[in-house]
Design a protein around this motif. Structure first.
Motif, PDB file in Angstrom:
ATOM      1  N   ALA A   1      23.920  -5.240 -19.410  1.00 16.55           N
ATOM      2  CA  ALA A   1      23.991  -4.080 -20.299  1.00 16.55           C
ATOM      3  C   ALA A   1      22.989  -3.002 -19.919  1.00 16.55           C
ATOM      4  N   ALA A   2      21.820  -3.403 -19.405  1.00 20.02           N
ATOM      5  CA  ALA A   2      20.790  -2.427 -19.046  1.00 20.02           C
ATOM      6  C   ALA A   2      21.204  -1.562 -17.857  1.00 20.02           C
ATOM      7  N   LEU A   3      22.238  -1.993 -17.114  1.00 14.38           N
ATOM      8  CA  LEU A   3      22.679  -1.257 -15.930  1.00 14.38           C
ATOM      9  C   LEU A   3      23.974  -0.498 -16.159  1.00 14.38           C
ATOM     10  N   ALA A   4      24.783  -0.949 -17.100  1.00 13.62           N
ATOM     11  CA  ALA A   4      26.131  -0.415 -17.253  1.00 13.62           C
ATOM     12  C   ALA A   4      26.118   1.055 -17.653  1.00 13.62           C
ATOM     13  N   ASP A   5      27.017   1.821 -17.033  1.00 10.25           N
ATOM     14  CA  ASP A   5      27.313   3.216 -17.384  1.00 10.25           C
ATOM     15  C   ASP A   5      26.168   4.186 -17.124  1.00 10.25           C
ATOM     16  N   ARG A   6      25.110   3.726 -16.488  1.00 14.05           N
ATOM     17  CA  ARG A   6      24.050   4.644 -16.071  1.00 14.05           C
ATOM     18  C   ARG A   6      23.635   4.363 -14.648  1.00 14.05           C
TER      19      ARG A   6
ATOM     20  N   ARG B   1       6.024   3.960 -14.191  1.00 16.31           N
ATOM     21  CA  ARG B   1       7.099   4.373 -15.094  1.00 16.31           C
ATOM     22  C   ARG B   1       7.801   3.169 -15.700  1.00 16.31           C
ATOM     23  N   ALA B   2       7.935   2.100 -14.926  1.00 15.62           N
ATOM     24  CA  ALA B   2       8.610   0.893 -15.425  1.00 15.62           C
ATOM     25  C   ALA B   2       7.677  -0.002 -16.232  1.00 15.62           C
ATOM     26  N   GLY B   3       6.398   0.357 -16.300  1.00 13.60           N
ATOM     27  CA  GLY B   3       5.456  -0.445 -17.056  1.00 13.60           C
ATOM     28  C   GLY B   3       5.205  -1.816 -16.456  1.00 13.60           C
ATOM     29  N   LEU B   4       5.265  -1.902 -15.132  1.00 12.72           N
ATOM     30  CA  LEU B   4       5.061  -3.194 -14.481  1.00 12.72           C
ATOM     31  C   LEU B   4       3.581  -3.554 -14.483  1.00 12.72           C
TER      32      LEU B   4
ATOM     33  N   LEU C   1      13.004   2.663  -7.005  1.00 11.12           N
ATOM     34  CA  LEU C   1      13.601   2.201  -8.258  1.00 11.12           C
ATOM     35  C   LEU C   1      12.832   0.978  -8.724  1.00 11.12           C
ATOM     36  N   ALA C   2      12.385   1.004  -9.988  1.00  9.56           N
ATOM     37  CA  ALA C   2      11.579  -0.091 -10.519  1.00  9.56           C
ATOM     38  C   ALA C   2      12.186  -0.616 -11.804  1.00  9.56           C
ATOM     39  N   GLY C   3      12.029  -1.920 -12.025  1.00 11.81           N
ATOM     40  CA  GLY C   3      12.497  -2.536 -13.251  1.00 11.81           C
ATOM     41  C   GLY C   3      11.584  -3.665 -13.654  1.00 11.81           C
ATOM     42  N   ASP C   4      11.561  -3.940 -14.961  1.00 12.03           N
ATOM     43  CA  ASP C   4      10.735  -5.041 -15.455  1.00 12.03           C
ATOM     44  C   ASP C   4      11.534  -6.298 -15.741  1.00 12.03           C
ATOM     45  N   GLY C   5      12.840  -6.270 -15.397  1.00 12.74           N
ATOM     46  CA  GLY C   5      13.687  -7.433 -15.611  1.00 12.74           C
ATOM     47  C   GLY C   5      14.377  -7.447 -16.947  1.00 12.74           C
ATOM     48  N   ALA C   6      14.065  -6.488 -17.822  1.00 14.21           N
ATOM     49  CA  ALA C   6      14.678  -6.464 -19.148  1.00 14.21           C
ATOM     50  C   ALA C   6      15.289  -5.095 -19.464  1.00 14.21           C
ATOM     51  N   ALA C   7      14.478  -4.054 -19.391  1.00 13.90           N
ATOM     52  CA  ALA C   7      14.950  -2.708 -19.695  1.00 13.90           C
ATOM     53  C   ALA C   7      15.664  -2.093 -18.492  1.00 13.90           C
ATOM     54  N   ALA C   8      16.275  -0.944 -18.728  1.00 17.23           N
ATOM     55  CA  ALA C   8      16.954  -0.231 -17.650  1.00 17.23           C
ATOM     56  C   ALA C   8      15.943   0.205 -16.591  1.00 17.23           C
ATOM     57  N   PRO C   9      16.334   0.242 -15.323  1.00 15.64           N
ATOM     58  CA  PRO C   9      15.410   0.658 -14.265  1.00 15.64           C
ATOM     59  C   PRO C   9      14.973   2.108 -14.425  1.00 15.64           C
ATOM     60  N   LEU C  10      13.864   2.422 -13.787  1.00 14.12           N
ATOM     61  CA  LEU C  10      13.342   3.786 -13.760  1.00 14.12           C
ATOM     62  C   LEU C  10      13.280   4.250 -12.307  1.00 14.12           C
TER      63      LEU C  10
ATOM     64  N   GLY D   1      15.352  -9.816  -8.094  1.00 12.10           N
ATOM     65  CA  GLY D   1      16.084 -10.272  -9.266  1.00 12.10           C
ATOM     66  C   GLY D   1      15.887  -9.381 -10.476  1.00 12.10           C
ATOM     67  N   GLY D   2      15.694  -8.085 -10.253  1.00 12.02           N
ATOM     68  CA  GLY D   2      15.571  -7.133 -11.339  1.00 12.02           C
ATOM     69  C   GLY D   2      14.153  -6.736 -11.682  1.00 12.02           C
ATOM     70  N   ARG D   3      13.148  -7.464 -11.177  1.00 10.75           N
ATOM     71  CA  ARG D   3      11.761  -7.148 -11.509  1.00 10.75           C
ATOM     72  C   ARG D   3      10.979  -6.786 -10.249  1.00 10.75           C
TER      73      ARG D   3
END
Length: 323
Positions: free
Chosen positions: A307-312, A244-247, A128-137, A113-115
């Motif tokens: 928004a964190a995923l769009a266009d990148r 990198r994602a600060g998890l 690919l890693a994500g913290d659920g809020a910022a764009a993935p790394l 679910g993004g995290r």
């Protein structure tokens, strides 16, 4: 919200095989549509044919589809995404096309679910890693010359080189020498030269990984060293993505790709190491059906890309025809 008449479809396009799934459960597979695996003309022809099949099987209805492909990375040139959308339009698809890397749906969809960290280990590797809020790394995902450590290609190549060294006296004897040649009757030197002569050897080299993991499971020491090296690379990739994602705190991982599916023991070792060495929470999940995850991600995202995923990380292209 997506209208009731809009059909949903998903495509998971890896380095060796491409799988398609419709919202009615209809599914099928074709070969790779990755230009690095088969060349750009063949990749375009196969993808156009796949899109035509989707258009036919959805009866000309407007569609919303997600193409998750190993050919893209973050900051993919707009022209590449537009080219893919152009193929979809040429095939007769209408509605909307969502395009991303193949690893992204693994992070977006449940259970992460993004995290967390999504790991692909097939023909190539990606993290690919994500913290659920910022764009993935992202870590890796730079094709087989720049990265892909721990992948089927890397395992196959390392196994082939070890077999060649063993056969000419530079390395320890190994069952790989016979396992890689099989019933073909040639030598590993013949095999190595034949593969080097292919214009796109990536998938053929990756196919050797199955023999390497079998020899590992049978106790061959040389194959064991190859597999342990691959696992070390995968652990390093997850560690780098996590950092990198600060998890911190609770996080987990999802594993997908042909190496994990083809050798569950390989996946089990990695899962234990992610928990024991990196502190992953619980038991990291292994995905048996990646294209189902792509369809699940499409449903989870709905008509609004975060928004964190769009266009990148996710590109959306209208295909025309109304919805």
């Amino acid at each position: 919200m997506t209208s009731r008449t809009t059909r949903l479809w998903a495509v998971d396009a890896g380095g060796t095989a491409t799988k398609a799934l419709l919202d009615d459960g209809n599914r099928w597979s074709v070969g790779s549509v990755n230009p690095a695996s088969v060349g750009a003309p063949a990749a375009d022809a196969d993808l156009l044919g796949l899109f035509r099949t989707i258009a036919e099987r959805t009866g000309g209805q407007p569609t919303r589809g997600w193409l998750a492909t190993a050919t893209l990375d973050a900051d993919a040139p707009r022209a590449v995404v537009d080219h893919l959308a152009g193929l979809a339009r040429a095939a007769g698809l209408t509605g909307e096309l969502v395009v991303s890397r193949d690893v992204l749906p693994l992070l977006v969809a449940r259970p992460l679910g993004g995290r967390g960290v999504a790991v692909v280990c097939g023909t190539g590797t990606a993290f690919l890693a994500g913290d659920g809020a910022a764009a993935p790394l992202s870590v890796g995902g730079c094709e087989y010359l720049g990265s892909d450590e721990g992948s089927a290609f890397a395992i196959g190549l390392d196994g082939l080189r070890a077999a060649v060294r063993a056969s000419d006296g530079r390395g320890a004897p190994t069952a790989l020498t016979a396992a890689l040649t099989g019933a073909g009757g040639g030598t590993v030197q013949d095999l190595a030269r034949a593969l080097a002569g292919q214009p796109f050897p990536k998938a053929a080299v990756a196919a050797l990984a199955a023999a390497v993991t079998r020899c590992w499971l049978d106790g061959d020491a040389v194959a064991g060293a190859v597999v342990r090296g691959a696992l070390d690379h995968l652990v390093d990739g997850v560690r780098a993505a996590r950092d990198r994602a600060g998890l911190d705190g609770d996080w987990s991982a999802t594993l997908a790709g042909g190496v994990f599916r083809g050798c569950p023991e390989f996946a089990d070792v990695l899962r234990r190491r992610l928990v024991d060495e990196l502190g992953a929470d619980g038991d990291p999940a292994v995905v048996d059906d990646p294209v189902d995850v792509v369809l699940r991600a499409l449903r989870d995202v709905g008509d609004r890309v975060p928004a964190a995923l769009a266009d990148r990380w996710v590109w959306v292209r209208p295909l025309g025809g109304g919805r």
